[in-house]
Enzyme design. Sequence first.
Site, PDB file in Angstrom:
ATOM      1  CD  GLU A   1      -4.144  26.854 -46.810  1.00 24.43           C
ATOM      2  OE1 GLU A   1      -3.493  25.805 -46.985  1.00 24.43           O
ATOM      3  OE2 GLU A   1      -4.630  27.515 -47.731  1.00 24.43           O
TER       4      GLU A   1
ATOM      5  CG  HIS B   1      -4.993  24.441 -50.229  1.00 18.40           C
ATOM      6  ND1 HIS B   1      -3.979  25.232 -49.760  1.00 18.40           N
ATOM      7  CD2 HIS B   1      -4.788  24.365 -51.580  1.00 18.40           C
ATOM      8  CE1 HIS B   1      -3.201  25.618 -50.763  1.00 18.40           C
ATOM      9  NE2 HIS B   1      -3.681  25.091 -51.887  1.00 18.40           N
TER      10      HIS B   1
ATOM     11  NE  ARG C   1       0.280  28.935 -52.054  1.00 16.26           N
ATOM     12  CZ  ARG C   1      -0.087  27.938 -52.867  1.00 16.26           C
ATOM     13  NH1 ARG C   1      -1.363  27.782 -53.183  1.00 16.26           N
ATOM     14  NH2 ARG C   1       0.802  27.088 -53.353  1.00 16.26           N
TER      15      ARG C   1
END
Length: 323
Positions: free
Chosen positions: A272, A290, A243
Amino acid sequence: MNGDLTRRHGDTERGPVIATSFPLPDEALGLLGEVGTVAGPHGWRDALGEAAALLCLLTDTVDAALLESAPRLRIVANAVVGFNHVDVAACRARGIVVTNTPDVLTAATAELAWALLLAAVRRLPQAERSLRAGEFHGWGFWDYLGDGLEGRTLGIYGMGRIGRAVARRAGGFGMRVIYHSRTPLPADEERALDAERVSFGDLLARGDVISLHAPLTPETRHAFGRDALARMRPGSVLVNTARGPLVDEAALADALRDGPLAAAGLDVYEHEPAVHPGLLELPNVVLLPHIGSATRGTRTAMAMLAARNVHAVLSGHPPLTPI
Ligand code: NAP
Ligand code: GLV
């Protein structure tokens, strides 16, 4: 519920409402059709008032406000493995089951970590950009040099399912594996992986490449902040498929520009979909949007596991993969 928002299957429209925030494969829709009526993805939030189940993704924040709007919810089937976007305590307090999708995405994510690692170490994006810019004028003995992996040390931060899968693949590259986790691996597994558990400080001091695989928690947030990055080996490489907020992106940009880091490979970001502008202008960081689990087979398996969890709970059975 607004009928326009409902996708109905067979004769199940009298069953409980199952809201989904993302499109499901036909196989999952068929399974869910056995226990209820699927609503969404278009307008799924409007279906929450009636919904007994919610299938959601890491881009959907499941917090107290969402739960407030979903008084009939019995299960939140999170169709990814990380669950930092779900208020699990608030769900538990309301008797709502929360599930995720472990294991089915482990190999795909481990492969992506290796792809980033190799791309960063051998400077693949720079070489490719150079070729496309017309700068490849024939084989050059001293051109496009990167680093090798054989005999070097891979440090894993978070030795869970994905961390272990990354470690398993290190032998093929002749790398030594060290790891930092709060819990040691069972001795036989440590032996099988030929992995040594070390302190966080030793991970930073000894890892030539450090790959992050811990969940985002209050403890891991900014674990790789300015101080930790400064303690990494000169010329080392950081890979993050866990993450984004595990890393302080501003500090990472500085460490990539001024040292000690030679390169980084990132699949995830602090905010993000935004990427820190300092990273975007650096040549020695590989940036992916991602895509850790983004293989056709894996995404289908994730959707199916989420659907199976909903099917189990709405049929009165225990969930397959509860959090
Ligand atoms: P997992 O099996 O739960 O592994 C996580 C590991 O992190 C555990 O071994 C845990 O061990 C360790 N850990 C937790 N807190 C720690 C800390 N403070 N310091 C060091 N280690 C710590 O989870 P997984 O299936 O491998 O997935 C890991 C993460 O990858 C997910 O949470 C998700 O955020 C991310 N992910 C990203 C993608 C992508 O698309 N890029 C895809 C899948 C997963 P201990 O608790 O014993 O320390
Ligand atoms: C993806 O990031 C996941 O947590 O599965």
